[in-house]
Design a protein around this motif. Structure first.
Motif, mmCIF file in Angstrom:
data_model
loop_
_atom_site.group_PDB
_atom_site.id
_atom_site.type_symbol
_atom_site.label_atom_id
_atom_site.label_comp_id
_atom_site.label_asym_id
_atom_site.label_seq_id
_atom_site.Cartn_x
_atom_site.Cartn_y
_atom_site.Cartn_z
ATOM 1 N N UNK A 61 0.827 -1.208 0.000
ATOM 2 C CA UNK A 61 0.000 0.000 0.000
ATOM 3 C C UNK A 61 0.856 1.250 0.000
ATOM 4 N N UNK A 62 1.960 1.242 0.712
ATOM 5 C CA UNK A 62 2.821 2.420 0.743
ATOM 6 C C UNK A 62 3.548 2.609 -0.575
ATOM 7 N N UNK A 63 3.765 1.546 -1.316
ATOM 8 C CA UNK A 63 4.392 1.688 -2.641
ATOM 9 C C UNK A 63 3.530 2.543 -3.562
ATOM 10 N N UNK A 64 2.197 2.507 -3.354
ATOM 11 C CA UNK A 64 1.274 3.311 -4.153
ATOM 12 C C UNK A 64 1.006 4.680 -3.518
ATOM 13 N N UNK A 65 1.792 5.020 -2.478
ATOM 14 C CA UNK A 65 1.716 6.323 -1.827
ATOM 15 C C UNK A 65 0.327 6.616 -1.279
#
Length: 757
Positions: A61-65
């Motif tokens: 999820x954090x990879x997609x900001x």
């Protein structure tokens, strides 16, 4: 996009991956102690899979900001889906989507797990309800620490939570420190903290100059932690075992009996090994309790004397023609840490002890003045009065002016206690037969021994009301049996007290000096009543249904030998009172006498309390020591040319005194705010700002822009100025509990207090 920006973002992604793996390793390390409490099974695999799935979902999820709230919601969705599929799929739609039936099925699973933990014996068998509780808790913990570490950037706070969770099994089932498990947890946490630090570093920072202090700090923290866990932890007081036929949390003896306590039984262990020349293994007493107030039987606060003094245990005083039998019992302490020494009754001598020990003449017990029973091997000689049935029936239960606390009843004693005592003993015409009638009534089949009944039936109250409810329910454990017997006997005007000790052990196949060795386990911790008889002393009774040996005296015609015949008399028998020092049960309390450990009269050994106080001070000093190590590390790095380390010194000082350090503020704007609102020197901050700006825009590896020691000296001066401008309370907290240990510059928690000037 520049190559520097691309490499920076790639480094941040790589740093977050390493940080996620480090967090998973720390969670798994905290899970290992649970295997001491619950047998490994499906719950272990489920906990590992759920923690991995939650952290993986957060990383993706954090990879997609995505915002932090969205990340946590996705992780929560993974948790719900996993728990539903694994444990509640028969109530869910398509095995995944929860339904109202799914939510209704959760409370029974939770209640069953709590019941198994409360009443089970460790290690508990793997069960779906326990797996549901453990796996679900691990998933929730993963969600929480993922937010704290990767969103809030507070790895130290998360580490404290992880350590606290790992300590729960050790509190429930105390054992020796598992050094390997602790080292694994310590390494995992240090790796987590270092991974979080590296994830915030820019790829152009001079790693070679910064790395010098990091391993030393990590090794120092790890060494302190291992020393505290392995060396200091055993010095703390042992958690106590509750008497009453079952264990509490720890290998010790708690001499305070609370009627409202339910009994938990962790893993059963051997505590004593006993052999004796008596016909059967004896009860072993630890201490006596005569005062009953507020639902608690409290230990007798009476005088103690050195064990080897002539005023110690002394001889047994009995009436004329009362036979006394001498027995010798050898005791080896296997696993018992207590100040109360288990001895047979009535003891006249104890030998073979190491350390300083004191005797309590009033109840013929022995207590430690330094150390504990652990590892002791000793021999107890006891002179046991053996009156005939005819003799004991002639003696009154009372005596001249015994202590008030052995005869007093609680205020407003329930009528059921008094009425049942009179009803059960109505057919007896002497005190002994009345007590035998009570004993027979409790053991005759109307009462049931149960560790669960007090909780299930709801009479875990306090005071005499709990005894009254026990007499109504007729189910309970030995605390209830002994308390009811003692109070009912007091209602018949007989002096009584409660004894805490151990039931006779179980015979083993071992034989030493032609004597059978008995094994006494922790589950044999017990409580029983005693009644005082003229010419005999304190006589034990056993009212607890299904446990122990009931008291009974034989007629004179069935007793072996003639007590007046020297050839058959027991060695050491004292058929009449003598002038030698004796254990007089009527001896007064002298406030000047040495008191028992834990009583308010003083004289207890202060060393354990002093050790605990010193350990608490050491633990309170840990934040200061860790902060000082970090400051010295940053100072050394700054003097080596790292402008970022010098700038971090100033930021940490601001956070410590409550000044906000937001990520959105430029170094020059932050410096101007410190000058305008917090009394910092413009010259020092100008030097710091020039140093960090030059370092930020200088080519990689260039040293022409280095300001030497000037930046570090300026940072030290700014820290001193901010502390001086802060209020006194804030300044003290900044030193002993610096916020910068858990709050990082630019994090969402790097807020501040109002301006100090």
């Amino acid at each position: 996009m520049s190559s520097a920006d691309s490499s920076g973002r790639a480094a941040r992604r790589g740093g977050e991956l390493i940080l996620t793996l480090a967090l998973l390793a720390a969670l798994l390390a905290a899970l290992l102690p649970v295997m001491r409490v619950v047998k490994p099974g499906g719950w272990l695999l489920g906990a590992v899979l759920l923690a991995t799935a939650v952290l993986a979902a957060g990383f993706v999820a954090r990879r997609f900001r995505l915002p932090a709230v969205a990340v946590s919601l996705i992780e929560a969705g993974v948790w719900v889906a996993f728990m539903t599929v694994v444990f509640l799929r028969h109530t869910a739609l398509l095995w995944v989507v929860p339904t109202p039936e799914t939510f209704e099925a959760v409370p029974p699973l939770f209640d069953e797990a709590i019941e198994r933990i409360t009443f089970g014996a460790a290690p508990l068998d793997d069960h779906p309800s326990l797996a549901f509780l453990i796996v679900g808790s691990m998933g929730l913990l993963a969600i929480i620490v993922d937010h704290v570490v990767l969103t809030a950037r507070m790895p130290l706070l998360a580490s404290i939570g992880i350590v606290a969770v790992s300590l729960i099994p050790a509190i429930a089932v105390p054992r020796q420190v598992d050094v390997m498990a602790f080292v694994f947890l310590a390494v995992a946490i240090l790796f987590l903290i270092r991974a979080e630090t590296r994830s915030r570093e820019r790829p152009l920072e001079r790693e070679s100059e910064r790395a010098a202090g990091v391993p030393a700090t990590a090794v120092g923290i790890g060494a302190i932690a291992v020393v505290v866990a392995v060396v200091a932890t055993p010095l703390l007081p042992q958690p106590a075992v509750r008497a009453g036929g079952g264990l509490g949390p720890g290998p010790g003896i708690d001499a305070t009996l609370q009627l409202g306590d339910d009994l938990r039984r962790p893993e059963e262990i051997e505590v004593l090994r006993v052999r004796t020349d008596a016909q059967s293994a004896p009860y072993l007493r630890a201490t006596t309790l005569s005062r009953f107030e507020g639902g608690i039987w409290e230990p007798d606060q009476v005088r103690t004397v050195p064990l080897d003094s002539e005023l110690g245990l002394g001889s047994v005083a009995v009436g004329p023609d009362v036979r006394v039998t001498e027995t010798t019992t050898s005791v080896e302490v296997v696993n018992l840490a207590s100040v109360w020494l288990p001895v047979s009754f009535p003891a006249v001598s104890v030998s073979g002890l190491d350390g300083r020990w004191a005797a309590v003449p009033y109840n013929r017990t022995v207590i430690s003045q330094s150390g504990s029973t652990q590892g002791q091997a000793y021999e107890v000689v006891a002179n046991v009065p053996r009156p005939s049935l005819e003799q004991i029936r002639q003696f009154n239960a009372g005596g001249p002016e015994l202590r008030d606390q052995t005869t007093s009843l609680p205020p407003e004693t329930p009528d059921i206690i008094i009425d049942l005592a009179a009803e059960v003993t109505a057919g007896a015409d002497n005190d002994y037969d009345r007590l035998i009638a009570l004993q027979r009534w409790f053991r005759g089949g109307e009462f049931r021994y149960s560790l669960e009944a007090p909780v299930e039936e709801g009479f875990d109250g306090s005071g005499a009301e709990a005894v009254a409810e026990f007499l109504e329910q007729r189910e309970g454990y030995c605390i209830h049996f002994a308390s009811a017997f003692a109070l009912m006997a007091r209602s018949l005007h007989m002096p009584t007290r409660i004894v805490v000790g151990y039931l006779p052990g179980v015979a083993t196949t071992d034989v030493v000096d032609s004597q059978t060795v008995y094994s006494v386990s922790s589950s044999l911790l017990h409580a029983w009543p005693e009644v005082y008889f003229d010419n005999v002393g304190w006589v034990p009774f056993e009212p607890t249904a299904g446990l122990g040996v009931p008291t009974a005296f034989s007629p004179a015609a069935s007793l072996p030998g003639d007590p007046d015949d020297p050839s058959t008399a027991t060695p050491g028998a004292t058929p009449a009172p003598t002038s030698t020092p004796t254990a007089d049960p009527n001896s007064p309390i002298d406030p000047r006498d040495e008191a028992l450990p834990g009583t308010p009269l003083g004289g207890a050994n202060p060393l354990p309390s002093l050790g605990v106080a010193l350990l608490i001070l050491l633990l309170l000093a840990v934040p200061f020591l860790v902060s000082e190590l970090r400051r010295r590390q940053l100072t050394a790095a700054g003097r080596g040319g790292d402008a970022a380390a010098a700038w971090t010194l100033a930021q940490d000082a601001a956070i410590d005194v409550g000044i906000a350090v937001p990520a959105s503020e430029s170094p020059r704007s932050f410096a101007q705010r410190l000058v305008d609102l917090h009394g910092a020197s413009p010259e020092d901050l100008e030097t710091l700002v020039r140093a960090i700006e030059r370092a930020s825009y200088a080519p990689t590896g260039a040293r022409d822009y280095w300001l030497g020691d000037a930046a570090t000296d300026a940072a030290t001066a700014v820290r001193r100025q901010l502390l001086a401008a802060a209020p006194a309370s804030r300044r003290i907290l900044a030193v002993i509990a610096p916020r910068s240990l858990i709050v990082r510059p630019g994090s969402v928690y790097a807020g501040g207090a109002p301006a100090t000037r």
